[in-house]
Design an enzyme around this catalytic site. Structure first.
Site, PDB file in Angstrom:
ATOM      1  N   ASP A 182       0.859  -1.183   0.000  1.00  9.58           N
ATOM      2  CA  ASP A 182       0.000   0.000   0.000  1.00  9.58           C
ATOM      3  C   ASP A 182       0.899   1.238   0.000  1.00  9.58           C
ATOM      4  OD1 ASP A 182      -2.183   1.655   0.054  1.00  9.58           O
ATOM      5  OD2 ASP A 182      -3.138   0.734   1.791  1.00  9.58           O
ATOM      6  N   GLU A 194     -10.353   7.159   4.452  1.00  9.98           N
ATOM      7  CA  GLU A 194      -9.265   6.652   5.296  1.00  9.98           C
ATOM      8  C   GLU A 194      -9.294   7.280   6.689  1.00  9.98           C
ATOM      9  OE1 GLU A 194      -5.561   5.659   3.345  1.00  9.98           O
ATOM     10  OE2 GLU A 194      -6.382   6.237   1.420  1.00  9.98           O
TER      11      GLU A 194
HETATM   12  C1  BGC Z   1      -5.154   3.007   0.463  1.00 12.76           C
HETATM   13  C2  BGC Z   1      -5.435   1.925  -0.522  1.00 12.76           C
HETATM   14  C3  BGC Z   1      -5.424   2.489  -1.907  1.00 12.76           C
HETATM   15  C4  BGC Z   1      -4.111   3.174  -2.161  1.00 12.76           C
HETATM   16  C5  BGC Z   1      -4.008   3.804  -3.532  1.00 12.76           C
HETATM   17  C6  BGC Z   1      -3.932   3.770   0.104  1.00 12.76           C
HETATM   18  O1  BGC Z   1      -3.778   4.848   0.949  1.00 12.76           O
HETATM   19  O2  BGC Z   1      -4.991   2.445   1.746  1.00 12.76           O
HETATM   20  O3  BGC Z   1      -6.668   1.327  -0.237  1.00 12.76           O
HETATM   21  O4  BGC Z   1      -5.651   1.485  -2.834  1.00 12.76           O
HETATM   22  O5  BGC Z   1      -3.922   4.181  -1.206  1.00 12.76           O
HETATM   23  O6  BGC Z   1      -4.790   4.909  -3.638  1.00 12.76           O
HETATM   24  C1  BGC Z   2      -3.710   9.406  -2.143  1.00 12.21           C
HETATM   25  C2  BGC Z   2      -4.545   8.237  -1.866  1.00 12.21           C
HETATM   26  C3  BGC Z   2      -3.879   7.459  -0.832  1.00 12.21           C
HETATM   27  C4  BGC Z   2      -3.555   8.284   0.397  1.00 12.21           C
HETATM   28  C5  BGC Z   2      -2.706   7.541   1.364  1.00 12.21           C
HETATM   29  C6  BGC Z   2      -3.448  10.170  -0.897  1.00 12.21           C
HETATM   30  O1  BGC Z   2      -2.557  11.171  -1.175  1.00 12.21           O
HETATM   31  O2  BGC Z   2      -4.313  10.206  -3.086  1.00 12.21           O
HETATM   32  O3  BGC Z   2      -4.726   7.480  -3.009  1.00 12.21           O
HETATM   33  O4  BGC Z   2      -4.697   6.425  -0.497  1.00 12.21           O
HETATM   34  O5  BGC Z   2      -2.852   9.415   0.063  1.00 12.21           O
HETATM   35  O6  BGC Z   2      -2.817   7.969   2.664  1.00 12.21           O
END
Ligand code: BGC
Ligand code: BGC
Length: 837
Positions: free
Chosen positions: A325, A526
């Site tokens: 991730d 998130e």
């Molecule tokens: C998330 C994932 C996601 C990835 C890409 C991460 O922060 O936990 O679920 O697929 O970002 O965007």
């Molecule tokens: C991204 C997400 C990712 C996240 C991680 C963002 O900057 O756009 O895709 O999941 O950071 O915490």
């Protein structure tokens, strides 16, 4: 003193978020021993394919170690160019939640295709004797192809859980795959197979259910929808994409529902609850599995060899590849975002290194050469990635824009068939919690008021991971082809000859027969959605008051509650005659009217089908007795009544209303506000007017949106500054790793010499300072604006984001006059500082 402190509105949201991420207490030493033989076995469904193995072997024989390492690295489109891909031979790119072609939030299919083509050409360039290895291009198509303007937005997963309809899930997977393919993209980071156990978790809505059985049943259906069914000609054909089962493992089992936290549970709970979706996903041939940011009993999943290799690849026979991730490897002890052999050695095959890919490539290459990463492990990871690419047929597929669905993208994206499917999903997902006096279904020939601040708001009904990472900063015009819930009701009422009024504040022109009030959570994604308890909007009762006012006027009230998860809303339920949990239904708001309204001839149109996939809480304390159990959901024929629920929330002690945090929480949480003169002498400034003793900085009150809710600062001498101090240092590293900004709402009245800066402090002698002059000079004098500074900027300027004790420091040169109204962590700003410049 208190009276003046009350008006100082610095940082309401920021501090609430900060409070939510104070470090967990010490993790009790717990068992992390794993017994793979006790885990459910799975069976990789694809027979060994000698021809494929030969192609892999032949290609690998021609690859240099540099090319092999490149395959292991995935970069984000916001931080990598086609030229970089050509040079470094990267295996994959992704588009993160805020990453779009040319940074355009509303990028179209054509723009996505052009981006995919440019990167594809770079990967296929064989100059310099390189091998042409096409890219996997990944995106979070988690409720439809939600990053593309005009795409069908399906209900979020917590809503789909309520349908208990695996066939529907399969069809949604296929429709999503088609829309993704139509933009030239071939990989989605879905489905989330989390089994959320604590609704305070901000990602609860990404999980189908708290019930492992539901997750297990859906896992195979969604994967077959996205990838096509193994053993049929549709498997990984041009209408399908590769899927990612995520996040392995126990993302939904962390203590207190903390995102990226620690699951302090036994191996049996890990296996029986959180792993439930994985064996069916593997049996269905899922091509990738994403490692979880979280830990199990203190051990980061990105470094857990026993679970990634022993259980997943061993016992469960997973033969696709494991993707990391977003800089998740960087959280493994001893690792950084740019260096982490431990993660690869633990079993992660491809590292998601959005902005860190270059450094990670260099270090990984050195480690591959030194043997810190064994050649067998490197080759295994590369082979797994190449097998997926061969199975998907990318070597033969040609330019992304030339592929079957891409050439007819306008027919595929947001097609009537897909929208009809989404609308059906909305109908099936609605859960009826209360229907006193059989108020529902409503007669569309009556006079209906649609009220509530989400009545006509497609962003609110779509939630996070919608056009932007957080799903914020959008208006209805960003959703062509979509329909709000209010518009859907209005359409049917008008067609039936009834009368309809949409008034978000509930002020009607003539008294209605019934009111439908649409309200609920604001979008989040998130960790930004993590909550301290299950109170719905603590400190802000405007929805409740609206329900009570209409009810008090003798108007029967139907509440339509939009939320990613159940929250404690007993008071709102009591204030309504009927209460519908509508989750986050997405772009097809008309599905709500389909169930709430009768047909125009007065006959029943659609009954409720939804059943709770998460128990509905009876108090705002997580883990109490549910108000409505798992599986609950009324039908029209039911005559259960739910009135007079207890209005005691079960939460005692201080509540922190986000909107006026400082009014109640300030002293208790130890934030204080200081001015420091050019002579270094500091004074407290939790007041409305103050000046440093040397006269170098003066502060006065002014009005932004309310009386004295902002402060003006006048610098008489250079060197003076203002600062917010925390009582104890706190950790902002997790926010820094995402796209989180420090957003300041300000107005520049004078800025001679363009001399201004913002900083975060991290203890004595530790600070990250970012120049604001260039950004501020673009702001018209006298206009309020929100300036965002990526937290990353503070880190690269030297701040240790793990121990921030001064989250907000500002300085400017003599003659500067700046008004500040709000400071918050967020993702939305009018101008974002580019600290690379
Ligand atoms: C998330 C994932 C996601 C990835 C890409 C991460 O922060 O936990 O679920 O697929 O970002 O965007
Ligand atoms: C991204 C997400 C990712 C996240 C991680 C963002 O900057 O756009 O895709 O999941 O950071 O915490």
């Amino acid at each position: 003193m208190l009276a003046s402190v009350r008006r100082l509105r610095v940082a309401p949201i920021a501090w609430a978020i900060v409070m939510a991420c104070l470090p967990l207490g010490a993790v009790p030493a717990a068992d992390t021993a794993v017994h793979p033989e006790q885990w459910p076995a799975a069976k990789w469904p694809l027979p060994r394919d000698a021809k494929l193995e030969q192609r892999v072997a032949e290609l690998m024989a021609k690859m240099s170690v540099e090319e092999k390492v490149g395959q292991l690295i995935q970069a984000d489109i916001s931080a990598v160019t086609p030229e970089d891909v050509r040079k470094y031979r990267l295996g994959s790119i992704l588009a993160g939640g805020n990453s779009k072609p040319d940074g355009k939030t509303t990028a179209t299919a054509a723009q996505w295709q052009a981006l995919a083509d440019a990167f594809h050409r770079a990967a296929m360039d064989t100059s310099g004797g390189h091998q042409a290895i096409p890219l996997l291009i990944g995106i979070d198509a988690v409720h439809g192809h939600n990053n593309t303007v005009g795409a069908t937005l399906f209900p979020q997963n917590s809503a789909l859980g309520a349908t208990r309809d695996p066939q529907l899930i399969r069809e949604i997977g296929a429709a999503t795959a088609a829309e993704v393919r139509a933009t030239g993209i071939n990989w989605t980071f879905a489905p989330t197979l989390a089994v959320p156990q604590d609704l305070r978790w901000g990602r609860s809505y990404e999980g189908y259910s708290q019930d492992p059985k539901v997750v297990a049943q859906y896992a195979a259906a969604m994967i077959e929808g996205l990838q096509g069914k193994v053993g049929t000609p549709h498997f990984l054909d041009a209408a399908h994409v590769i899927a990612s089962a995520k996040h392995f493992l126990a993302d939904g089992g962390t203590k207190d529902g903390k995102d990226q936290g620690d699951a302090q549970i036994s191996e049996a709970q890990l296996r029986e609850i959180h792993a439930a979706g994985y064996p069916p996903a593997i049996d269905a041939g899922v091509q990738t599995v994403m490692a979880s940011f979280s830990s199990w009993n203190g051990q980061k999943m990105h470094g857990n060899h026993a679970l990634l290799t022993g259980v997943l690849k061993g016992r469960m026979d997973f033969q696709g590849f494991v993707v990391g991730d977003w800089n998740g490897h960087g959280q493994v002890p001893g690792c950084s975002n740019t260096d982490c052999p431990a993660s690869i050695n633990a079993g992660v095959d491809m590292l998601m290194a959005p902005d860190s890919w270059r450094g990670l490539y260099e270090h990984t290459l050195a480690e591959a050469k030194s043997g810190a990463i064994a050649q067998a492990r490197l080759d295994d990871a590369v082979a797994r990635i190449l097998r997926v690419k061969f199975r998907l047929g990318v070597f033969e597929a040609g330019l992304p824009s030339s592929q079957a669905l891409a050439t007819k993208s306008s027919e595929v994206i947001g097609s009537p068939a897909h929208r009809a499917l989404a609308r059906r999903a909305v109908r099936e997902s609605l859960v009826l919690l209360k229907n006193d006096n059989a108020l529902l279904p409503l007669d569309p020939r009556k006079h209906i008021l649609v009220a509530g601040d989400a009545a006509d708001n497609i962003s609110r009904q779509s939630g996070g991971w919608t056009l932007t990472w957080q799903g914020t900063g959008l208006s209805n015009k960003d959703f062509p082809g979509a329909q709000s819930i209010g518009a859907g009701i209005a359409e049917q009422v008008k067609a039936a000859g009834g009368q309809v009024e949409i008034a978000t504040d509930g002020h009607y022109a003539s008294k209605p027969d019934v009111a439908v009030v649409v309200f609920g959570e604001d979008p989040y994604a998130e960790f930004q959605g993590d909550l301290p308890n299950l109170l719905y909007r603590p400190g802000d009762e405007h929805d409740l008051q609206l329900l009570r006012r209409l009810h008090g006027e003798g108007i029967p009230v139907v509440a339509v509650f939009l939320s990613g998860r159940p929250l404690w809303v007993n008071r709102e339920i009591n204030a309504s005659d009927a209460f519908v949990a509508a989750w986050l239904p997405g772009s097809e708001g008309g599905g709500v009217a389909d169930v709430l309204l009768r047909k125009r001839d007065g006959k029943l149109a659609n009954d409720f089908h939804g059943k709770l996939a998460y128990a509905w809480p009876g108090s705002a304390a997580q883990g109490g007795t549910p108000q409505f159990p798992l599986g609950y959901g009324l039908r029209y024929a039911d005559h259960a009544s739910a009135s007079d629920l207890t209005e005691a929330s079960g939460i005692s002690g201080e509540q922190i209303p986000v909107g006026n945090y400082l009014e109640r929480g300030k002293s208790a949480h130890g934030y204080s506000f200081r001015l420091q003169g050019a002579d270094g002498v500091t004074i407290a400034a939790d007041v409305s007017q103050a000046a440093t003793a040397d006269g170098s900085l003066r502060m006065s009150a002014l009005d932004y949106q309310a009386q004295e809710d902002a402060r003006r600062f006048d610098w008489k001498k250079t060197g003076a500054k203002l600062a917010v101090l925390a009582r104890a240092p706190f950790d902002l590293d997790r926010q820094t790793n995402g796209d989180v900004l420090l957003v300041t709402t300000l107005r520049v009245d004078a800025l001679p010499g363009k001399d201004a800066w913002i900083a975060m402090g991290c203890g004595a002698g530790c600070q990250g300072r970012v120049a604001l002059g260039p950004a501020l000079s673009a702001v018209p004098a006298g206009a309020w604006t929100r300036i965002g500074v990526p937290l990353k900027c503070f880190r690269s300027a030297g701040a240790d984001m793990h121990r921030i004790d001064q989250p907000f420091v500002w300085g400017a040169g003599a003659g500067a006059s700046v008004a500040l109204a709000r400071v918050a962590l967020g993702t939305d700003a009018d101008r974002v500082v580019d600290c690379a410049k």
